[in-house]
Design a protein around this motif. Structure first.
Motif, PDB file in Angstrom:
ATOM      1  N   LYS A 150       0.485  -1.309   0.217  1.00 28.22           N
ATOM      2  CA  LYS A 150      -0.092  -0.155  -0.035  1.00 28.22           C
ATOM      3  C   LYS A 150       0.794   1.346   0.094  1.00 28.22           C
ATOM      4  N   THR A 151       2.006   1.148   0.681  1.00 31.27           N
ATOM      5  CA  THR A 151       2.866   2.088   0.651  1.00 31.27           C
ATOM      6  C   THR A 151       3.474   2.647  -0.718  1.00 31.27           C
ATOM      7  N   ALA A 152       4.073   1.265  -1.073  1.00 23.75           N
ATOM      8  CA  ALA A 152       4.786   1.208  -2.158  1.00 23.75           C
ATOM      9  C   ALA A 152       4.156   1.681  -3.652  1.00 23.75           C
ATOM     10  N   TYR A 153       2.793   1.172  -3.593  1.00 24.70           N
ATOM     11  CA  TYR A 153       2.009   1.061  -4.954  1.00 24.70           C
ATOM     12  C   TYR A 153       0.904   1.933  -4.686  1.00 24.70           C
ATOM     13  N   PRO A 154       0.990   3.326  -5.179  1.00 23.03           N
ATOM     14  CA  PRO A 154      -0.352   3.940  -5.009  1.00 23.03           C
ATOM     15  C   PRO A 154      -1.486   3.369  -5.739  1.00 23.03           C
ATOM     16  N   HIS A 155      -1.134   2.800  -6.997  1.00 19.04           N
ATOM     17  CA  HIS A 155      -2.207   2.350  -8.046  1.00 19.04           C
ATOM     18  C   HIS A 155      -2.752   1.091  -7.339  1.00 19.04           C
ATOM     19  N   TYR A 156      -2.076   0.207  -6.589  1.00 15.49           N
ATOM     20  CA  TYR A 156      -2.306  -1.084  -5.900  1.00 15.49           C
ATOM     21  C   TYR A 156      -3.345  -0.618  -4.924  1.00 15.49           C
ATOM     22  N   GLN A 157      -3.076   0.534  -4.081  1.00 12.72           N
ATOM     23  CA  GLN A 157      -3.719   0.654  -2.817  1.00 12.72           C
ATOM     24  C   GLN A 157      -5.194   1.366  -3.503  1.00 12.72           C
ATOM     25  N   ASN A 158      -5.197   1.855  -4.562  1.00 12.51           N
ATOM     26  CA  ASN A 158      -6.540   2.668  -5.132  1.00 12.51           C
ATOM     27  C   ASN A 158      -7.171   1.935  -5.831  1.00 12.51           C
ATOM     28  N   SER A 159      -6.676   0.761  -6.420  1.00 15.28           N
ATOM     29  CA  SER A 159      -7.544   0.182  -7.555  1.00 15.28           C
ATOM     30  C   SER A 159      -8.280  -1.029  -7.013  1.00 15.28           C
ATOM     31  N   ALA A 160      -9.143  -1.537  -7.925  1.00 15.24           N
ATOM     32  CA  ALA A 160     -10.152  -2.744  -7.432  1.00 15.24           C
ATOM     33  C   ALA A 160      -9.150  -4.019  -7.255  1.00 15.24           C
ATOM     34  N   LEU A 161      -7.995  -3.771  -8.100  1.00 19.59           N
ATOM     35  CA  LEU A 161      -6.954  -4.945  -7.973  1.00 19.59           C
ATOM     36  C   LEU A 161      -6.554  -5.284  -6.648  1.00 19.59           C
ATOM     37  N   ALA A 162      -6.371  -3.957  -5.701  1.00 17.76           N
ATOM     38  CA  ALA A 162      -5.936  -4.190  -4.259  1.00 17.76           C
ATOM     39  C   ALA A 162      -6.820  -5.169  -3.551  1.00 17.76           C
ATOM     40  N   ARG A 163      -7.928  -5.090  -4.182  1.00 19.31           N
ATOM     41  CA  ARG A 163      -9.249  -5.872  -3.385  1.00 19.31           C
ATOM     42  C   ARG A 163      -9.100  -7.394  -3.636  1.00 19.31           C
ATOM     43  N   THR A 164      -8.816  -7.633  -4.817  1.00 14.97           N
ATOM     44  CA  THR A 164      -8.483  -9.118  -5.523  1.00 14.97           C
ATOM     45  C   THR A 164      -7.226  -9.590  -5.091  1.00 14.97           C
ATOM     46  N   LYS A 165      -6.243  -8.721  -4.786  1.00 15.33           N
ATOM     47  CA  LYS A 165      -5.039  -9.392  -4.423  1.00 15.33           C
ATOM     48  C   LYS A 165      -4.208  -9.927  -5.360  1.00 15.33           C
ATOM     49  N   VAL A 166      -4.134  -9.280  -6.763  1.00 12.97           N
ATOM     50  CA  VAL A 166      -3.349 -10.029  -7.946  1.00 12.97           C
ATOM     51  C   VAL A 166      -2.043  -9.623  -7.784  1.00 12.97           C
ATOM     52  N   ASN A 167      -1.555  -9.981  -8.847  1.00  7.59           N
ATOM     53  CA  ASN A 167       0.178  -9.648  -9.032  1.00  7.59           C
ATOM     54  C   ASN A 167       0.464  -8.194  -8.751  1.00  7.59           C
ATOM     55  N   PRO A 168       1.650  -8.002  -8.133  1.00  2.00           N
ATOM     56  CA  PRO A 168       1.829  -6.526  -7.644  1.00  2.00           C
ATOM     57  C   PRO A 168       2.214  -5.736  -8.964  1.00  2.00           C
ATOM     58  N   PRO A 169       2.107  -4.380  -9.097  1.00  3.90           N
ATOM     59  CA  PRO A 169       2.359  -3.701 -10.308  1.00  3.90           C
ATOM     60  C   PRO A 169       3.668  -4.120 -10.987  1.00  3.90           C
ATOM     61  N   LYS A 170       3.744  -3.971 -12.210  1.00  7.62           N
ATOM     62  CA  LYS A 170       4.987  -4.255 -12.877  1.00  7.62           C
ATOM     63  C   LYS A 170       5.572  -2.918 -13.605  1.00  7.62           C
ATOM     64  N   LEU A 171       6.538  -2.523 -13.212  1.00  5.20           N
ATOM     65  CA  LEU A 171       7.444  -1.570 -13.775  1.00  5.20           C
ATOM     66  C   LEU A 171       7.652  -1.616 -15.599  1.00  5.20           C
ATOM     67  N   LEU A 172       7.245  -0.452 -16.057  1.00  6.05           N
ATOM     68  CA  LEU A 172       7.737  -0.323 -17.493  1.00  6.05           C
ATOM     69  C   LEU A 172       8.551   0.831 -17.550  1.00  6.05           C
ATOM     70  N   VAL A 173       9.888   0.647 -18.018  1.00  3.76           N
ATOM     71  CA  VAL A 173      10.959   1.616 -17.852  1.00  3.76           C
ATOM     72  C   VAL A 173      10.952   2.231 -19.416  1.00  3.76           C
ATOM     73  N   PHE A 174      10.863   3.522 -19.439  1.00  2.00           N
ATOM     74  CA  PHE A 174      10.977   3.962 -20.943  1.00  2.00           C
ATOM     75  C   PHE A 174      12.118   5.346 -20.616  1.00  2.00           C
ATOM     76  N   SER A 175      13.151   5.071 -21.506  1.00  2.00           N
ATOM     77  CA  SER A 175      14.241   5.918 -21.334  1.00  2.00           C
ATOM     78  C   SER A 175      14.704   6.474 -22.682  1.00  2.00           C
ATOM     79  N   ASP A 176      15.099   7.888 -22.400  1.00  2.00           N
ATOM     80  CA  ASP A 176      15.736   8.350 -23.605  1.00  2.00           C
ATOM     81  C   ASP A 176      17.316   7.847 -23.467  1.00  2.00           C
ATOM     82  N   LEU A 177      17.966   8.291 -24.642  1.00  6.23           N
ATOM     83  CA  LEU A 177      19.171   7.593 -24.883  1.00  6.23           C
ATOM     84  C   LEU A 177      20.253   8.678 -24.785  1.00  6.23           C
ATOM     85  N   ASP A 178      20.655   9.739 -25.759  1.00  2.00           N
ATOM     86  CA  ASP A 178      21.456  10.698 -25.597  1.00  2.00           C
ATOM     87  C   ASP A 178      21.588  11.458 -24.365  1.00  2.00           C
ATOM     88  N   GLY A 179      22.439  11.509 -23.583  1.00  4.11           N
ATOM     89  CA  GLY A 179      22.924  12.272 -22.126  1.00  4.11           C
ATOM     90  C   GLY A 179      21.762  11.740 -21.170  1.00  4.11           C
TER      91      GLY A 179
END
Ligand code: MG
Length: 315
Positions: free
Chosen positions: A13-42
């Motif tokens: 609940k502390t780490a995943y605001p989405h988890y805390q607020n969503s219906a998913l939290a009540r059904t206790k499915v997988n914890p959220p998954k990160l998607l990392v989007f990154s620029d390259l140069d610099g």
């Protein structure tokens, strides 16, 4: 055991605001998954030597936890595909400042919406989703505008690879890769009313993004739009999974991506300055202390530590 379960729930609940607020939290499915989007140069690549060596500790953690690293760059398909195959871990990537997305063949269960198929140098096939006009169509339109006699400019299509190499400082081979384009054309402005030129492009749903030496003529889609489009692909693939977008960038063309991501990481530029302002109200914003890929890895390790549940064994 009950105490341990409660502790894990509290941690989520502390780490995943989405988890805390969503219906998913009540059904206790997988914890959220990160998607990392990154620029390259610099950002992931050092400004001076284009190395990502300093970022390797965090790259290894992404592989370890199977977190997609989605490169989101102004580079072309050919340039980016080469980097992806060097780094390993084939994931989709975004090219030409959000103008096109490349998705590895068989990456998603469902065939993704796409306009063409491209191959990298090793023969890996990618589905290409383009936003707006094709490269050929953009070049035709630019020719028409030039023929009016009102504007003078030169695009990559008007230059040889050697000329592109001379102007950009790229090697001849790199210049060849940067001339193979999907959905945007870099131009050098020479004379004419630039504002009028932009207005005429806008009528065709095209814009000019100002880079260092070049203006890039492209569709209105930007890095943020491409990030959301790809996130929807992941969501379709795993409807009950919650995703957290983590975006990393250092320049003005990364601003909307960082503004709209769930976690924004602004990378300190090579001159020691931060060029991005993440605003005052975003809950998950990070400014790196260190420059380029060193900042990238330090910030991302913290984010992984914070968001990815760890299994611990005692005794
Ligand atoms: Mg950058």
């Amino acid at each position: 055991m009950a105490n341990r379960t409660n502790a894990v729930d509290a941690q989520h609940k502390t780490a995943y605001p989405h988890y805390q607020n969503s219906a998913l939290a009540r059904t206790k499915v997988n914890p959220p998954k990160l998607l990392v989007f990154s620029d390259l140069d610099g950002t992931l690549l050092d400004h001076h030597d284009y190395s990502y060596e300093a970022a390797k500790p965090a790259l290894l953690q992404l592989f370890r936890y199977n977190i997609p690293l989605i490169l989101n760059t102004s580079k072309t398909f050919t340039e980016t595909a080469e980097l992806v195959s060097q780094m390993g871990g084939f994931h989709p990537f975004v090219t030409e400042n959000g103008a096109a997305i490349a998705i590895p063949e068989n990456y998603f269960n469902q065939l993704p919406e796409h306009d063409e198929i491209a191959e990298d140098a090793s023969g890996h096939r990618y589905f290409i989703k383009r936003f707006g006009r094709s490269y050929a169509s953009i070049c035709r339109l630019l020719q028409q505008l030039r023929r009016t006699g009102e504007f003078e400019f030169r695009g990559f299509q008007d230059m040889s690879a050697q000329e592109v190499a001379n102007i950009t400082g790229l090697s001849l081979e790199q210049a060849q890769m940067s001339r193979k384009r999907l959905a945007s054309e870099p131009i050098v402005w020479e004379s004419g009313d630039l504002e009028l030129f932009k207005q005429k492009l806008k009528l065709q749903q095209l814009i000019v993004i100002q880079g260092g030496r070049f203006g890039h003529v492209k569709s209105e889609s930007d890095k943020a739009a491409a990030m959301h489009w790809l996130t929807r692909c992941y969501q379709q693939q795993s409807p009950t999974q919650t995703f957290i977008q983590v975006a990393l960038g250092d320049g003005p063309n990364d601003q909307t991506m960082l503004d709209e991501a769930d976690v924004a990481i602004a990378i300190r530029s090579h001159n020691g300055q931060h060029r991005l302002n993440l605003g005052n109200c975003r809950p998950n914003r990070i400014y790196t202390q260190r420059i380029g890929p060193a900042g990238w890895q330090a910030a991302l390790l913290r984010v992984i530590e914070h968001y990815v549940p760890k299994e611990r064994y005692y005794g």
